[in-house]
Design an enzyme around this catalytic site. Structure first.
Site, PDB file in Angstrom:
ATOM      1  N   HIS A  26       0.835  -1.205   0.000  1.00 12.53           N
ATOM      2  CA  HIS A  26       0.000   0.000   0.000  1.00 12.53           C
ATOM      3  C   HIS A  26       0.871   1.256   0.000  1.00 12.53           C
ATOM      4  O   HIS A  26       0.617   2.206  -0.761  1.00 12.53           O
ATOM      5  CB  HIS A  26      -0.906  -0.018   1.233  1.00 12.53           C
ATOM      6  CG  HIS A  26      -1.637   1.268   1.477  1.00 12.53           C
ATOM      7  ND1 HIS A  26      -2.935   1.483   1.097  1.00 12.53           N
ATOM      8  CD2 HIS A  26      -1.226   2.425   2.091  1.00 12.53           C
ATOM      9  CE1 HIS A  26      -3.302   2.711   1.447  1.00 12.53           C
ATOM     10  NE2 HIS A  26      -2.286   3.292   2.066  1.00 12.53           N
ATOM     11  N   GLU A  27       1.903   1.273   0.838  1.00  7.44           N
ATOM     12  CA  GLU A  27       2.779   2.444   0.892  1.00  7.44           C
ATOM     13  C   GLU A  27       3.563   2.612  -0.406  1.00  7.44           C
ATOM     14  O   GLU A  27       3.770   3.731  -0.881  1.00  7.44           O
ATOM     15  CB  GLU A  27       3.734   2.337   2.087  1.00  7.44           C
ATOM     16  CG  GLU A  27       3.040   2.286   3.442  1.00  7.44           C
ATOM     17  CD  GLU A  27       2.077   3.437   3.661  1.00  7.44           C
ATOM     18  OE1 GLU A  27       2.296   4.532   3.088  1.00  7.44           O
ATOM     19  OE2 GLU A  27       1.096   3.261   4.398  1.00  7.44           O
ATOM     20  N   HIS A  76       1.472   4.350  -2.911  1.00 10.76           N
ATOM     21  CA  HIS A  76       1.524   5.808  -2.779  1.00 10.76           C
ATOM     22  C   HIS A  76       2.752   6.363  -3.498  1.00 10.76           C
ATOM     23  O   HIS A  76       2.674   7.410  -4.155  1.00 10.76           O
ATOM     24  CB  HIS A  76       1.584   6.203  -1.302  1.00 10.76           C
ATOM     25  CG  HIS A  76       0.248   6.267  -0.628  1.00 10.76           C
ATOM     26  ND1 HIS A  76      -0.815   6.969  -1.134  1.00 10.76           N
ATOM     27  CD2 HIS A  76      -0.194   5.712   0.545  1.00 10.76           C
ATOM     28  CE1 HIS A  76      -1.849   6.867  -0.322  1.00 10.76           C
ATOM     29  NE2 HIS A  76      -1.502   6.098   0.699  1.00 10.76           N
ATOM     30  N   GLU A  83      -6.371   7.326  -0.665  1.00  5.45           N
ATOM     31  CA  GLU A  83      -6.266   6.081   0.094  1.00  5.45           C
ATOM     32  C   GLU A  83      -6.936   4.926  -0.648  1.00  5.45           C
ATOM     33  O   GLU A  83      -6.423   3.810  -0.672  1.00  5.45           O
ATOM     34  CB  GLU A  83      -6.890   6.248   1.480  1.00  5.45           C
ATOM     35  CG  GLU A  83      -6.056   7.081   2.444  1.00  5.45           C
ATOM     36  CD  GLU A  83      -4.649   6.574   2.611  1.00  5.45           C
ATOM     37  OE1 GLU A  83      -4.455   5.348   2.736  1.00  5.45           O
ATOM     38  OE2 GLU A  83      -3.726   7.407   2.587  1.00  5.45           O
TER      39      GLU A  83
END
Length: 311
Positions: free
Chosen positions: A130-131, A134, A198
């Protein structure tokens, strides 16, 4: 398109900053605010990662000091086609993670020791994916810069509480704009950035990892843990709350929450798992990763993490 949106959002925050400066100091105040905003944008562009990492007292780790975490990030970065980011640990019981940096070539990802204590290896990999999403989506720069400028607007508005002009600038309408309207508008812009991105990072991270349900289970654990354990960094700097994978302060899907409701994110990931044909629950790996503990190869999880097995 993402770059265009970034420029528009920064322009909106800069305009708010100038409007607040005009309210407090007329034309001269607006020009000073413009110069300050330009300086902040320039400084934050080149130092976004340093600002956030220093704020959390994060310590860089490598394959020797944190082999599990470093190996997970290395394997996922290779899968995502990204340069290897710097990896950091934050010594905090608050379970959370974040990414920062102005571009993929200068990115960093961080996890707290509290996160590593409660998640399995599969779940840690899902969070790191997930990071990295980003980073790949180039969200990290705009999230850090908007948090910085929004925080500055709030501080300037607080200064407005004590401002008294000699030429009607200190009237009640001006004070209302300075103290309430400008920081409120800045907050709305900041929250809109965080909440919409998100969902995108959840989907892209699940694609990098290979199993959306691991991220779903990680989000459930992190949201529950973050609600129990205070986050002193977010308490001191509320504008930083939007940087984390789960809310650093508020919860829910209201106008004032920094993230979408966790249950909505989990539902979206479950729907994604159904679309990809993952109809059965993922295999459970009971033992948390820990900051530097070894997990036996026989318990490292499903084939979704095959590229990480060598790590």
């Amino acid at each position: 398109m993402n770059r265009f949106k970034t420029m528009m959002l920064l322009a909106a925050l800069t305009a708010l900053f100038m409007a607040l400066g005009y309210t407090l100091g007329g034309t001269g105040g607006a020009m000073i605010a413009l110069l300050v905003a330009a300086g902040m944008n320039f400084f934050t562009y080149w130092n976004a990662d340093k600002i956030v990492l220093r704020m959390h007292d994060a310590k860089e780790v490598d394959a020797a000091s944190a082999p599990q975490l470093y190996g997970i990030v290395k394997g996922l970065a290779t899968r995502a086609g990204l340069p290897m980011p710097r990896v950091y640990l934050v010594d905090s019981p608050h379970p959370n993670a974040f990414a920062t940096g102005r571009n993929p070539e200068n990115a960093a990802v961080a996890a707290t020791t509290g996160l590593l204590a409660i998640l399995t290896r599969e779940e840690v990999a899902a969070v790191m994916a997930h990071e990295l999403a980003h980073v790949k989506n180039r969200d990290t720069l705009i999230m850090t810069m908007t948090a910085t400028i929004a925080g500055a607007i709030s501080m300037l508005a607080n200064f407005g509480l004590f401002f008294r002009g000699g030429d009607n600038r200190g009237n009640m309408l001006a004070m209302l704009l300075a103290v309430i309207v400008a920081p409120f508008a800045a907050m709305i812009v900041q929250l809109a950035i965080s909440r919409t991105r998100e969902y995108g990072a959840d989907r892209a991270g699940a694609e990098i990892h290979g199993n959306p349900r691991h991220l779903a289970s990680a989000l459930a654990k992190l949201a529950a843990g973050a609600a129990r354990v205070p986050n002193p960094v977010a308490a001191r700097n509320p504008a930083a709350a939007s940087l984390y994978i789960v809310p650093g302060l508020s919860r829910g899907d209201s106008l004032f929450s920094t993230h979408p409701a966790t249950e909505n994110r989990i539902a979206a990931l479950e729907a994604m798992a159904g679309e990809s044909g993952l109809h059965s629950p993922p295999p459970l790996v009971e033992r948390p990763v820990g900051a530097a503990t070894a997990v036996p190869r026989s318990r490292r999880g499903s084939s979704a993490l095959d590229p990480l097995r060598r790590n």
